[in-house]
Design an enzyme around this catalytic site. Structure first.
Site, PDB file in Angstrom:
ATOM      1  N   ARG A 173       0.807  -1.212   0.000  1.00 14.67           N
ATOM      2  CA  ARG A 173       0.000   0.000   0.000  1.00 14.67           C
ATOM      3  C   ARG A 173       0.847   1.271   0.000  1.00 14.67           C
ATOM      4  O   ARG A 173       0.308   2.341  -0.129  1.00 14.67           O
ATOM      5  CB  ARG A 173      -0.891   0.017   1.245  1.00 14.67           C
ATOM      6  N   ARG A 177       8.046   6.658  -5.421  1.00 14.39           N
ATOM      7  CA  ARG A 177       8.221   7.306  -6.730  1.00 14.39           C
ATOM      8  C   ARG A 177       9.472   8.202  -6.829  1.00 14.39           C
ATOM      9  O   ARG A 177       9.979   8.662  -5.815  1.00 14.39           O
ATOM     10  CB  ARG A 177       6.969   8.079  -7.124  1.00 14.39           C
ATOM     11  N   ARG A 250      -7.058  -5.241  14.983  1.00 14.87           N
ATOM     12  CA  ARG A 250      -6.214  -4.310  15.732  1.00 14.87           C
ATOM     13  C   ARG A 250      -7.098  -3.180  16.210  1.00 14.87           C
ATOM     14  O   ARG A 250      -8.018  -2.758  15.512  1.00 14.87           O
ATOM     15  CB  ARG A 250      -5.096  -3.733  14.852  1.00 14.87           C
ATOM     16  N   TYR A 355     -10.015  -5.013   4.595  1.00 10.64           N
ATOM     17  CA  TYR A 355      -9.322  -3.745   4.834  1.00 10.64           C
ATOM     18  C   TYR A 355      -9.818  -2.721   3.803  1.00 10.64           C
ATOM     19  O   TYR A 355      -9.067  -2.278   2.943  1.00 10.64           O
ATOM     20  CB  TYR A 355      -7.838  -4.022   4.616  1.00 10.64           C
ATOM     21  N   ASP A 357     -11.140   0.722   2.136  1.00 12.12           N
ATOM     22  CA  ASP A 357     -11.183   2.174   2.232  1.00 12.12           C
ATOM     23  C   ASP A 357     -12.617   2.623   1.957  1.00 12.12           C
ATOM     24  O   ASP A 357     -13.458   1.830   1.525  1.00 12.12           O
ATOM     25  CB  ASP A 357     -10.230   2.801   1.197  1.00 12.12           C
TER      26      ASP A 357
HETATM   27  P1  FAD Z   1     -17.899   1.289  10.325  1.00 10.89           P
HETATM   28  O1  FAD Z   1     -17.586   2.714  10.072  1.00 10.89           O
HETATM   29  O2  FAD Z   1     -17.061   0.532  11.272  1.00 10.89           O
HETATM   30  O3  FAD Z   1     -19.423   1.228  10.797  1.00 10.89           O
HETATM   31  C1  FAD Z   1     -19.986   0.117  11.448  1.00 10.89           C
HETATM   32  C2  FAD Z   1     -20.983   0.655  12.460  1.00 10.89           C
HETATM   33  O4  FAD Z   1     -21.700  -0.433  13.028  1.00 10.89           O
HETATM   34  C3  FAD Z   1     -20.308   1.373  13.638  1.00 10.89           C
HETATM   35  O5  FAD Z   1     -20.880   2.652  13.800  1.00 10.89           O
HETATM   36  C4  FAD Z   1     -20.589   0.460  14.826  1.00 10.89           C
HETATM   37  O6  FAD Z   1     -20.735   1.177  16.043  1.00 10.89           O
HETATM   38  C5  FAD Z   1     -21.903  -0.185  14.404  1.00 10.89           C
HETATM   39  N1  FAD Z   1     -22.150  -1.465  15.048  1.00 10.89           N
HETATM   40  C6  FAD Z   1     -21.320  -2.525  15.124  1.00 10.89           C
HETATM   41  N2  FAD Z   1     -21.886  -3.522  15.816  1.00 10.89           N
HETATM   42  C7  FAD Z   1     -23.113  -3.088  16.187  1.00 10.89           C
HETATM   43  C8  FAD Z   1     -24.174  -3.662  16.928  1.00 10.89           C
HETATM   44  N3  FAD Z   1     -24.068  -4.887  17.464  1.00 10.89           N
HETATM   45  N4  FAD Z   1     -25.294  -2.939  17.126  1.00 10.89           N
HETATM   46  C9  FAD Z   1     -25.413  -1.675  16.620  1.00 10.89           C
HETATM   47  N5  FAD Z   1     -24.430  -1.090  15.915  1.00 10.89           N
HETATM   48  C10 FAD Z   1     -23.304  -1.776  15.692  1.00 10.89           C
HETATM   49  N6  FAD Z   1     -10.620   4.968   4.510  1.00 10.89           N
HETATM   50  C11 FAD Z   1     -10.305   5.841   3.537  1.00 10.89           C
HETATM   51  O7  FAD Z   1     -10.876   5.768   2.426  1.00 10.89           O
HETATM   52  N7  FAD Z   1      -9.390   6.839   3.742  1.00 10.89           N
HETATM   53  C12 FAD Z   1      -8.740   6.988   4.933  1.00 10.89           C
HETATM   54  O8  FAD Z   1      -7.920   7.901   5.094  1.00 10.89           O
HETATM   55  C13 FAD Z   1      -9.052   6.079   5.982  1.00 10.89           C
HETATM   56  N8  FAD Z   1      -8.428   6.177   7.173  1.00 10.89           N
HETATM   57  C14 FAD Z   1      -8.763   5.333   8.175  1.00 10.89           C
HETATM   58  C15 FAD Z   1      -8.150   5.498   9.400  1.00 10.89           C
HETATM   59  C16 FAD Z   1      -8.488   4.666  10.464  1.00 10.89           C
HETATM   60  C17 FAD Z   1      -7.823   4.866  11.796  1.00 10.89           C
HETATM   61  C18 FAD Z   1      -9.448   3.633  10.269  1.00 10.89           C
HETATM   62  C19 FAD Z   1      -9.826   2.717  11.412  1.00 10.89           C
HETATM   63  C20 FAD Z   1     -10.056   3.454   9.041  1.00 10.89           C
HETATM   64  C21 FAD Z   1      -9.732   4.298   7.969  1.00 10.89           C
HETATM   65  N9  FAD Z   1     -10.354   4.189   6.734  1.00 10.89           N
HETATM   66  C22 FAD Z   1     -10.025   5.062   5.731  1.00 10.89           C
HETATM   67  C23 FAD Z   1     -11.378   3.145   6.474  1.00 10.89           C
HETATM   68  C24 FAD Z   1     -12.804   3.659   6.722  1.00 10.89           C
HETATM   69  O9  FAD Z   1     -12.940   4.028   8.081  1.00 10.89           O
HETATM   70  C25 FAD Z   1     -13.795   2.534   6.391  1.00 10.89           C
HETATM   71  O10 FAD Z   1     -13.654   2.136   5.057  1.00 10.89           O
HETATM   72  C26 FAD Z   1     -15.269   2.905   6.602  1.00 10.89           C
HETATM   73  O11 FAD Z   1     -15.476   3.747   7.692  1.00 10.89           O
HETATM   74  C27 FAD Z   1     -16.041   1.622   6.824  1.00 10.89           C
HETATM   75  O12 FAD Z   1     -17.424   1.867   6.927  1.00 10.89           O
HETATM   76  P2  FAD Z   1     -18.346   0.698   7.464  1.00 10.89           P
HETATM   77  O13 FAD Z   1     -19.750   1.198   7.400  1.00 10.89           O
HETATM   78  O14 FAD Z   1     -18.031  -0.563   6.793  1.00 10.89           O
HETATM   79  O15 FAD Z   1     -17.893   0.439   8.970  1.00 10.89           O
HETATM   80  N1  UDP Z   2       3.733   2.503   6.930  1.00 11.66           N
HETATM   81  C1  UDP Z   2       5.041   2.650   7.332  1.00 11.66           C
HETATM   82  N2  UDP Z   2       5.506   3.884   7.643  1.00 11.66           N
HETATM   83  C2  UDP Z   2       4.731   4.988   7.571  1.00 11.66           C
HETATM   84  C3  UDP Z   2       3.389   4.838   7.138  1.00 11.66           C
HETATM   85  C4  UDP Z   2       2.917   3.581   6.838  1.00 11.66           C
HETATM   86  O1  UDP Z   2       5.760   1.689   7.419  1.00 11.66           O
HETATM   87  O2  UDP Z   2       5.219   6.090   7.887  1.00 11.66           O
HETATM   88  C5  UDP Z   2       3.232   1.133   6.596  1.00 11.66           C
HETATM   89  C6  UDP Z   2       2.636   0.430   7.794  1.00 11.66           C
HETATM   90  O3  UDP Z   2       2.976  -0.937   7.700  1.00 11.66           O
HETATM   91  C7  UDP Z   2       1.157   0.608   7.617  1.00 11.66           C
HETATM   92  C8  UDP Z   2       1.025   0.546   6.092  1.00 11.66           C
HETATM   93  O4  UDP Z   2       2.219   1.180   5.617  1.00 11.66           O
HETATM   94  O5  UDP Z   2       0.425  -0.394   8.257  1.00 11.66           O
HETATM   95  C9  UDP Z   2      -0.194   1.253   5.545  1.00 11.66           C
HETATM   96  O6  UDP Z   2      -0.229   2.542   6.060  1.00 11.66           O
HETATM   97  P1  UDP Z   2      -1.194   3.646   5.520  1.00 11.66           P
HETATM   98  O7  UDP Z   2      -1.005   4.847   6.375  1.00 11.66           O
HETATM   99  O8  UDP Z   2      -1.006   3.790   4.059  1.00 11.66           O
HETATM  100  O9  UDP Z   2      -2.637   3.002   5.706  1.00 11.66           O
HETATM  101  P2  UDP Z   2      -3.633   2.944   6.938  1.00 11.66           P
HETATM  102  O10 UDP Z   2      -2.856   2.589   8.169  1.00 11.66           O
HETATM  103  O11 UDP Z   2      -4.290   4.299   7.037  1.00 11.66           O
HETATM  104  O12 UDP Z   2      -4.603   1.885   6.529  1.00 11.66           O
END
Ligand code: FAD
Ligand code: UDP
Length: 373
Positions: A173, A177, A250, A355, A357
């Site tokens: 991921r 470049r 995690r 995983y 997005d």
């Molecule tokens: P969720 O957002 O997890 O929604 C599931 C919902 O179900 C939650 O609100 C939960 O409370 C509810 N739920 C679960 N069990 C129950 C239950 N038993 N009863 C009632 N409610 C329940 N994607 C990107 O495109 N760009 C990014 O930069 C990016 N950064 C991220 C950074 C982090 C730290 C994380 C964790 C994720 C990131 N993502 C990013 C991914 C993105 O968050 C997800 O793709 C998206 O939010 C998933 O939506 P979802 O509806 O599948 O799940």
């Molecule tokens: N990563 C890393 N160094 C950095 C940022 C990311 O080694 O400074 C690695 C790390 O293994 C991480 C993966 O790249 O789990 C993906 O990170 P990214 O921030 O792209 O995705 P996200 O954690 O938001 O899913």
């Protein structure tokens, strides 16, 4: 009687609700948290939209996903340009000419390639072409210097395991470049919704009844009487009472504070790549909105920052990331089989144990609703 009970008000549940409404179907959405939006929820503080569950940047190559969200909200022109800090050194990400210049003082792609090729050749001679784990993958792709300063510590903290015990796909991921381009993503479109993500979710749920603070499992019997079909976006293993054992996740811990300064770190995201520093990154939320415009939109003299700490997951914790290694993917296939027999639809990051997005979630929800509704 509703046509669908949607469990979870994250992006998947929201897109499902919006599409169902277009088709004349009625939905009831339940959410165990006190707010809608799942992990993309944003909340205002001091004129800044805080990404409560980690920094979220919308980026996609898909016209369909981009057009879809733009029907509902306008996006700003935020470009993700995170900085990595290792000791007192700062490096631009993704690995590009700025990074190579800081690492080795090289000024041209030719000079950088020479160093990287020597280091990756050394790795390939030792490892071969098929990396068995993340460490080997990183050494083959990027070489020793980049691996040790920018990948190893961050990755081991993030995933709570040695890099030699992690699957190689995680590192695929990271774009790499040979130009002076600090744009983290390769995708055609990116940005942050003006006003944060919560208005997007609110619009998608317009016309749908939403009950907050309502856990599906605690109210299952009554809820099932209210709808014909169930769409479940929580953990698939939890739905089946962990009958084959739990999948691995995690978790994360966020510590957010308001500081009396206008600008703490000059970037929305600074990654701390040393293993010894317990957090993986510091987020300064205002830069998601003020990026590129240099026009203050938030309260003067204030900023809000979040330290993001990786954490082990156990039952009851928030499952932020699925751990898609072979063992877990095989276990997921067993749950998926049960899901197929259950008559319940599973969607989203937790329902499909992927995983994903945000754009993946939208595309998946659109494909599912096309097939189901
Ligand atoms: P969720 O957002 O997890 O929604 C599931 C919902 O179900 C939650 O609100 C939960 O409370 C509810 N739920 C679960 N069990 C129950 C239950 N038993 N009863 C009632 N409610 C329940 N994607 C990107 O495109 N760009 C990014 O930069 C990016 N950064 C991220 C950074 C982090 C730290 C994380 C964790 C994720 C990131 N993502 C990013 C991914 C993105 O968050 C997800 O793709 C998206 O939010 C998933 O939506 P979802 O509806 O599948 O799940
Ligand atoms: N990563 C890393 N160094 C950095 C940022 C990311 O080694 O400074 C690695 C790390 O293994 C991480 C993966 O790249 O789990 C993906 O990170 P990214 O921030 O792209 O995705 P996200 O954690 O938001 O899913």
């Amino acid at each position: 009687m509703f046509d669908y009970l949607i469990v979870g008000t994250g992006l998947y549940g929201a897109v499902f609700a919006a599409e169902a409404k277009k088709k004349g179907k009625s939905c009831l959405a339940v959410e165990r948290r006190r707010h809608i939006g799942g992990n993309i929820y944003t909340e205002e503080s001091h004129g800044i939209n805080i990404h409560k569950y980690g920094p979220h940047i919308f980026h996609t190559d898909s016209d369909e996903a981009w057009d879809y969200v733009n029907q509902y909200v306008r996006f700003n022109r935020y470009t993700n340009t995170p900085v990595a800090r290792y000791g007192d050194e700062l490096f631009n990400l993704p690995f590009n000419m700025n990074t190579f210049h800081s690492l080795w003082g090289v000024k041209t792609p030719g000079e950088a390639k020479k160093i990287i090729e020597a280091q990756t050749r050394e790795a390939r001679d030792r490892i071969g072409d098929t990396p068995a784990n993340l460490e080997e993958q990183a050494l083959i792709l990027a070489g020793k210097d980049i691996y040790e300063k920018l990948i190893k510590g961050y990755t081991e903290k993030q995933w709570g395991r040695r890099a030699t015990e992690l699957p190689s796909f995680i590192i695929k991921r990271l774009p790499f470049r040979f130009s002076f381009d600090n744009n983290y993503f390769n995708d055609r479109y990116q940005g942050i919704p003006i006003g944060g993500y919560t208005p997007l979710i609110e619009k998608l749920f317009e016309g749908t009844e939403v009950r907050l603070d309502t856990d599906f499992f605690e109210n299952k019997e009554e809820l099932l009487k209210e709808a014909e079909r169930v769409v479940f976006t929580g953990q698939i293993d939890a739905y089946f009472d962990f009958c084959y054992g739990p999948l691995e996740y995690r978790s994360l811990r966020f510590e957010t504070e308001v500081l009396d300064t206008d600008n703490f770190q000059g970037s929305a995201i600074v990654n701390y790549t040393e293993y010894e520093i317990p957090y993986t990154r510091i987020i300064e939320h205002k830069h998601f909105e003020e990026f590129g415009s240099y026009e203050r939109k938030s309260e003067a003299g204030k900023t809000v920052i979040t330290h993001e700490y990786p954490a082990a997951w156990k039952k009851g914790d928030e499952p932020y990331y699925p751990v898609n290694n072979d063992t877990n993917n095989a276990l997921y296939e067993k749950y998926k089989k049960l899901a197929g027999e259950s008559g319940v639809f599973f969607g989203g990051r937790l329902g499909k144990y992927k995983y994903y997005d945000m754009d993946d979630v939208i595309m998946d929800a659109l494909a599912d609703t096309r097939a189901i509704l």
